[in-house]
Design an enzyme around this catalytic site. Sequence first.
Site, PDB file in Angstrom:
ATOM      1  N   LYS A 209       2.088  -2.627   7.517  1.00 47.57           N
ATOM      2  CA  LYS A 209       2.761  -3.935   7.513  1.00 47.57           C
ATOM      3  C   LYS A 209       3.710  -4.033   8.711  1.00 47.57           C
ATOM      4  O   LYS A 209       3.703  -5.006   9.434  1.00 47.57           O
ATOM      5  CB  LYS A 209       3.514  -4.079   6.189  1.00 47.57           C
ATOM      6  CG  LYS A 209       4.219  -5.401   6.014  1.00 47.57           C
ATOM      7  CD  LYS A 209       4.777  -5.524   4.598  1.00 47.57           C
ATOM      8  CE  LYS A 209       5.728  -6.687   4.480  1.00 47.57           C
ATOM      9  NZ  LYS A 209       6.282  -6.840   3.130  1.00 47.57           N
ATOM     10  N   GLU A 215       4.616   8.109   9.883  1.00 46.73           N
ATOM     11  CA  GLU A 215       3.369   8.805   9.552  1.00 46.73           C
ATOM     12  C   GLU A 215       2.162   8.069  10.139  1.00 46.73           C
ATOM     13  O   GLU A 215       1.288   8.663  10.767  1.00 46.73           O
ATOM     14  CB  GLU A 215       3.198   8.906   8.025  1.00 46.73           C
ATOM     15  CG  GLU A 215       4.182   9.816   7.319  1.00 46.73           C
ATOM     16  CD  GLU A 215       5.465   9.102   6.914  1.00 46.73           C
ATOM     17  OE1 GLU A 215       5.796   8.038   7.499  1.00 46.73           O
ATOM     18  OE2 GLU A 215       6.141   9.616   6.008  1.00 46.73           O
ATOM     19  N   GLY A 270       4.442  -4.142   0.135  1.00 44.88           N
ATOM     20  CA  GLY A 270       3.448  -3.098   0.417  1.00 44.88           C
ATOM     21  C   GLY A 270       2.651  -2.697  -0.807  1.00 44.88           C
ATOM     22  O   GLY A 270       1.415  -2.644  -0.777  1.00 44.88           O
ATOM     23  N   ARG A 271       3.332  -2.433  -1.910  1.00 45.66           N
ATOM     24  CA  ARG A 271       2.623  -1.951  -3.111  1.00 45.66           C
ATOM     25  C   ARG A 271       1.912  -3.081  -3.856  1.00 45.66           C
ATOM     26  O   ARG A 271       1.287  -2.844  -4.885  1.00 45.66           O
ATOM     27  CB  ARG A 271       3.596  -1.201  -4.029  1.00 45.66           C
ATOM     28  CG  ARG A 271       4.831  -1.977  -4.415  1.00 45.66           C
ATOM     29  CD  ARG A 271       5.871  -1.074  -5.066  1.00 45.66           C
ATOM     30  NE  ARG A 271       7.132  -1.764  -5.325  1.00 45.66           N
ATOM     31  CZ  ARG A 271       8.112  -1.897  -4.459  1.00 45.66           C
ATOM     32  NH1 ARG A 271       7.978  -1.427  -3.231  1.00 45.66           N
ATOM     33  NH2 ARG A 271       9.228  -2.515  -4.783  1.00 45.66           N
ATOM     34  N   GLU A 356       8.215   2.629  -7.791  1.00 43.45           N
ATOM     35  CA  GLU A 356       8.927   2.064  -6.641  1.00 43.45           C
ATOM     36  C   GLU A 356       9.504   0.695  -7.014  1.00 43.45           C
ATOM     37  O   GLU A 356      10.551   0.299  -6.530  1.00 43.45           O
ATOM     38  CB  GLU A 356       7.992   1.945  -5.427  1.00 43.45           C
ATOM     39  CG  GLU A 356       8.730   2.014  -4.105  1.00 43.45           C
ATOM     40  CD  GLU A 356       7.823   2.241  -2.913  1.00 43.45           C
ATOM     41  OE1 GLU A 356       8.001   3.237  -2.203  1.00 43.45           O
ATOM     42  OE2 GLU A 356       6.935   1.403  -2.674  1.00 43.45           O
ATOM     43  N   HIS A 387      -8.149  18.509 -21.628  1.00 39.78           N
ATOM     44  CA  HIS A 387      -8.248  19.967 -21.534  1.00 39.78           C
ATOM     45  C   HIS A 387      -7.111  20.561 -20.721  1.00 39.78           C
ATOM     46  O   HIS A 387      -7.164  21.718 -20.334  1.00 39.78           O
ATOM     47  CB  HIS A 387      -9.604  20.358 -20.943  1.00 39.78           C
ATOM     48  CG  HIS A 387     -10.742  19.908 -21.800  1.00 39.78           C
ATOM     49  ND1 HIS A 387     -11.355  20.731 -22.719  1.00 39.78           N
ATOM     50  CD2 HIS A 387     -11.337  18.697 -21.924  1.00 39.78           C
ATOM     51  CE1 HIS A 387     -12.301  20.058 -23.350  1.00 39.78           C
ATOM     52  NE2 HIS A 387     -12.309  18.812 -22.886  1.00 39.78           N
ATOM     53  N   LYS A 507      13.903   8.643   5.312  1.00 38.49           N
ATOM     54  CA  LYS A 507      13.310   8.318   6.616  1.00 38.49           C
ATOM     55  C   LYS A 507      14.342   8.495   7.715  1.00 38.49           C
ATOM     56  O   LYS A 507      14.060   9.058   8.766  1.00 38.49           O
ATOM     57  CB  LYS A 507      12.838   6.855   6.632  1.00 38.49           C
ATOM     58  CG  LYS A 507      11.567   6.574   5.911  1.00 38.49           C
ATOM     59  CD  LYS A 507      11.110   5.154   6.252  1.00 38.49           C
ATOM     60  CE  LYS A 507      10.029   4.656   5.328  1.00 38.49           C
ATOM     61  NZ  LYS A 507       9.720   3.248   5.518  1.00 38.49           N
TER      62      LYS A 507
HETATM   63  C1  G6Q Z   1       5.619  -0.359  -0.646  1.00 32.50           C
HETATM   64  C2  G6Q Z   1       6.515   0.296   0.270  1.00 32.50           C
HETATM   65  C3  G6Q Z   1       5.895   1.407   1.100  1.00 32.50           C
HETATM   66  C4  G6Q Z   1       5.100   0.927   2.311  1.00 32.50           C
HETATM   67  C5  G6Q Z   1       4.857   2.118   3.222  1.00 32.50           C
HETATM   68  C6  G6Q Z   1       4.029   1.758   4.436  1.00 32.50           C
HETATM   69  O1  G6Q Z   1       5.927  -1.289  -1.338  1.00 32.50           O
HETATM   70  O2  G6Q Z   1       7.147  -0.641   1.033  1.00 32.50           O
HETATM   71  O3  G6Q Z   1       5.074   2.252   0.341  1.00 32.50           O
HETATM   72  O4  G6Q Z   1       3.913   0.324   1.918  1.00 32.50           O
HETATM   73  O5  G6Q Z   1       6.074   2.687   3.623  1.00 32.50           O
HETATM   74  O6  G6Q Z   1       4.662   0.776   5.187  1.00 32.50           O
HETATM   75  P1  G6Q Z   1       3.906   0.079   6.340  1.00 32.50           P
HETATM   76  O7  G6Q Z   1       2.753  -0.673   5.781  1.00 32.50           O
HETATM   77  O8  G6Q Z   1       4.905  -0.832   7.006  1.00 32.50           O
HETATM   78  O9  G6Q Z   1       3.414   1.138   7.294  1.00 32.50           O
END
Ligand code: G6Q
Length: 544
Positions: A209, A215, A270-271, A356, A387, A507
Amino acid sequence: MIDGPRLPQTQAWQALKTHYEESRAKTLRQLFGEDPTRGERFCAEGADLFLDYSKNLITQKTLSLLFGLARECGLEARRDAMFRGDKINITENRAVLHTALRAPRQASIRVEGTDIVAEVHAVLGRMADFADRVRSGRWLGCTGKRIKHVINIGIGGSYLGPEMAYLALRPFSQRTLGFRFVSNVDGTDFSEATRDLDPAETLFIISSKTFTTLETMTNALTARQWLVEALGQKEAVAAHFVAVSTNEAKVREFGIDTANMFGFWDWVGGRYSMDSAIGLSTMLAVGPQNFEDMLAGFHAMDQHFLTAPLESNLPAIMGLLTVWYNNFFDVQTIGLMPYASYLKRFPAYMQQLQMESNGKHVDLEGRMVGYETGPIIWGEPGTDAQHSFYQLIHQGTKLIPCDLIGFCRPLSPLERHHDLLMANMFAQAEALAFGKTAEELNAEGSPASQTPFRVCQGNRPTNVILAESLTPRTLGALVALYEHNVFTQGVLWNIDSFDQWGVELGKVLAGKIIPQLCSTAPRLDHDSSTNGLIRRYRKYNDRP
Ligand code: G6Q
């Protein structure tokens, strides 16, 4: 609840407290004994999902009080505000409109004067066009080879949904295309994903996003280097990289043609983004029509949540039951066990969605909540889970309500396997609820010396979610069910379910430590523990 009484001061909460004290001793055996038809009544259906919530520690009175609480907390008004596009994510001053991602073409939702449904469908159209080209072999790599492997690089919300959906919908996917997911900055993730691939046949989707996530950007740069070195030309990037992002400038700066960028918007968290362009890998796998069916499933559940009375509203019921256990029974965790191997990553996806969203300790006014919020979510597919950890659920000392998810029709031709799978799911719900008494053991001739060890107290609550079959449409409905379940909980707890400030601190600190891992680093100024760990790391890497 803004400006209203705080949750524990509401009338409904007080009534629930009294009711809890009065009814807590009642077991599921007694409840079913007193009301033999509760299994037929404590059920609800919406968007082709059937929910049996009769094996919960509730009576009709519990439900009435919980619905009263929801109304006193303004659940319906808050729900309507979300769908309308009000800025309910107050700490980020954003609308929360993942529901617009699956609104039908003819709908209209306006955000600051713009019809966002038209924008959503424009992006979906471009995604479909691209997916068709890759799937049909019309989109070629820079040496003229057909794309055979797709790697999604992204993390968190830009990874968990795509991976979960790809695995969930494998029977609907084009098997000539292979999909892999690189999320971790651990270099082994990238190395393992690419070690046996031909770069000339590989397409990278950089899903981020913000397009700034450490990462993802590290993995994206490594991917670019891997590709350019192998193919010997910088121009190769154009045919092998596409981006999914809201940040056009950063995509351009990375070197991806913005014609190959698929956008989304700041009102998609994001989620909550697997049904936005973040789902590009899903669409490539299953094709535009199946993706559309998945969106239709999401939308059907949205409509159910929006229009069904609370009394028959699946997400509302599930959310309220979670509040009941979390806040009155002091339940700490909830198990999520899909009886479907294709849903292997569903618990992990749900972990992020729920933890989250609702792992918050202040309310919308910034005050300490003073009551428990989001439970810990965990799980694995059944029957494997039976199991391993089910023992603790059956006979341990902790109360762990579980959601069991199953499907009536198999997706493999091995029907007998499916009967066995589902028999196990039904049996577990029954065993967890009713257990096994000493009398029953005696009657079966079990040795008396073993009785205390073999008694299962039962009284372990479950929700059973049953659908006809695991299809794209069902998956959409299922995810939306949990999205709105989480929303319901968040409204009752009066928290912002759509921010995630806690993730930021780590972070920032990692950013500070990165240069300190070199021997030339400035003096270490952390606590003695962190300093010691950094020194030890440097020592083993010959950086004194
Ligand atoms: C979700 C969070 C988080 C996010 C990641 C990746 O709700 O905001 O999990 O999706 O940190 O972020 P980017 O899509 O910006 O790389």
